[in-house]
Design a protein around this motif. Sequence first.
Motif, PDB file in Angstrom:
ATOM      1  N   LEU A 139      37.034  51.821  12.367  1.00 35.20           N
ATOM      2  CA  LEU A 139      37.158  50.912  11.228  1.00 35.20           C
ATOM      3  C   LEU A 139      37.931  49.666  11.639  1.00 35.20           C
ATOM      4  N   THR A 140      37.805  48.622  10.852  1.00 36.97           N
ATOM      5  CA  THR A 140      38.392  47.329  11.192  1.00 36.97           C
ATOM      6  C   THR A 140      39.900  47.281  10.974  1.00 36.97           C
ATOM      7  N   GLU A 141      40.365  47.747   9.826  1.00 38.08           N
ATOM      8  CA  GLU A 141      41.760  47.538   9.443  1.00 38.08           C
ATOM      9  C   GLU A 141      42.767  48.101  10.434  1.00 38.08           C
ATOM     10  N   PRO A 142      42.536  49.272  11.058  1.00 31.22           N
ATOM     11  CA  PRO A 142      43.534  49.786  11.995  1.00 31.22           C
ATOM     12  C   PRO A 142      43.610  49.030  13.322  1.00 31.22           C
ATOM     13  N   MET A 143      42.686  48.116  13.581  1.00 27.60           N
ATOM     14  CA  MET A 143      42.651  47.428  14.873  1.00 27.60           C
ATOM     15  C   MET A 143      43.789  46.417  14.996  1.00 27.60           C
ATOM     16  N   THR A 144      44.333  46.302  16.224  1.00 29.06           N
ATOM     17  CA  THR A 144      45.385  45.334  16.518  1.00 29.06           C
ATOM     18  C   THR A 144      44.989  44.525  17.745  1.00 29.06           C
ATOM     19  N   PRO A 145      44.719  43.224  17.568  1.00 29.92           N
ATOM     20  CA  PRO A 145      44.614  42.501  16.298  1.00 29.92           C
ATOM     21  C   PRO A 145      43.262  42.769  15.630  1.00 29.92           C
ATOM     22  N   GLU A 146      43.166  42.464  14.342  1.00 27.26           N
ATOM     23  CA  GLU A 146      41.872  42.576  13.686  1.00 27.26           C
ATOM     24  C   GLU A 146      40.912  41.536  14.251  1.00 27.26           C
ATOM     25  N   PRO A 147      39.646  41.869  14.387  1.00 27.59           N
ATOM     26  CA  PRO A 147      38.671  40.909  14.903  1.00 27.59           C
ATOM     27  C   PRO A 147      38.503  39.697  13.983  1.00 27.59           C
ATOM     28  N   ASP A 148      38.058  38.617  14.574  1.00 26.54           N
ATOM     29  CA  ASP A 148      37.714  37.405  13.832  1.00 26.54           C
ATOM     30  C   ASP A 148      36.216  37.412  13.590  1.00 26.54           C
ATOM     31  N   HIS A 149      35.817  37.453  12.330  1.00 29.24           N
ATOM     32  CA  HIS A 149      34.396  37.466  11.958  1.00 29.24           C
ATOM     33  C   HIS A 149      33.927  36.105  11.442  1.00 29.24           C
ATOM     34  N   GLY A 150      34.753  35.092  11.589  1.00 31.11           N
ATOM     35  CA  GLY A 150      34.395  33.774  11.088  1.00 31.11           C
ATOM     36  C   GLY A 150      34.773  33.548   9.648  1.00 31.11           C
ATOM     37  N   GLU A 151      35.617  34.429   9.099  1.00 28.41           N
ATOM     38  CA  GLU A 151      35.985  34.324   7.686  1.00 28.41           C
ATOM     39  C   GLU A 151      36.549  32.946   7.339  1.00 28.41           C
ATOM     40  N   SER A 152      37.370  32.392   8.219  1.00 23.71           N
ATOM     41  CA  SER A 152      37.998  31.106   7.923  1.00 23.71           C
ATOM     42  C   SER A 152      37.395  29.956   8.723  1.00 23.71           C
ATOM     43  N   SER A 153      36.416  30.252   9.574  1.00 20.00           N
ATOM     44  CA  SER A 153      35.931  29.207  10.483  1.00 20.00           C
ATOM     45  C   SER A 153      34.460  28.847  10.329  1.00 20.00           C
ATOM     46  N   TYR A 154      33.606  29.806   9.947  1.00 23.18           N
ATOM     47  CA  TYR A 154      32.174  29.499   9.964  1.00 23.18           C
ATOM     48  C   TYR A 154      31.802  28.577   8.810  1.00 23.18           C
ATOM     49  N   GLN A 155      31.124  27.482   9.151  1.00 21.17           N
ATOM     50  CA  GLN A 155      30.656  26.512   8.163  1.00 21.17           C
ATOM     51  C   GLN A 155      29.135  26.474   8.168  1.00 21.17           C
TER      52      GLN A 155
END
Length: 290
Positions: free
Chosen positions: A21-37
């Motif tokens: 699962l994603t949440e336990p990962m350190t660091p969490e992956p970047d899926h483009g949540e704040s970057s993809y336009q």
Amino acid sequence: MSTQSGDQQGFPPQQQEPPGLTEPMTPEPDHGESSYQGSGKLTGRRALITGGDSGIGRAVAIAFAREGADVAISFLPEERTDAETTARWVEEAGTRCLLLPGDITDEQTARETVRKAVSGLGGLDVLVNNAGFQMARRQSIADITSEDLDRVLKTNLYALFWITQEALNHMGQGSAIINNSSIQAYEPSTTLLDYASTKAAINNFTVNLAAEVGERGIRVNAVAPGPIWTPLQPATQYEEKIETFGTDTPLGRAGQPAELAPAFVFLASEVTASYVSGTVLGVTGGKPVF
């Protein structure tokens, strides 16, 4: 975008049980949540993404939504928390997200997944065969059990065949199929003998199917990722591999899922890739795909 550029380090040692699962990962992956336009490349398109809950699948779902597509994502029932997070990102982009839980290593479930996607979205224009499984916690071919082999082959190949067969009943002129291959098809690791074999097969499947369905105006391509930071890594790799994961690439680091998404958008779009079919696009941090 968080890419670790410049430090050439791996990740803190960590492990999970599959599928991860994603949440336990350190660091969490970047899926483009704040970057993809987005820029409207997929406006009005309807896409099914297998394994769309996390990792590369989540990044593709977010990018497709921001490009204007409605999205259906398949996932294992135990990955529902990740899938619901993906759905929230898709819906925030102003498009629909259809959640399709189920184990696609079962033929009936795989085919029904497509039928539910078509019914829920009102059709199907883009299929992304992204779901995959590996198990790298082994030393030699002798360690590959029949259970392991069944899970890898059925997830990576059987499900791909079943889902694609079903999807082609609903796809026509201008549709696109994108398969998730791997650098493992070109530079196989001994600990991933079964997984690497399926990825080489996916490349052949891609070129072969492109030749068959081209006359129907359907394009078929693949993306070959290099080492990408997704839940599959801590769920299937030894801790010492995590600490150096991706550092053997020419760019010296692992990639983030967000760095894969534009390749899938390019291949899905009739605007950018109308004459691209039967190819494998490498996003590998510099490792060769030829």
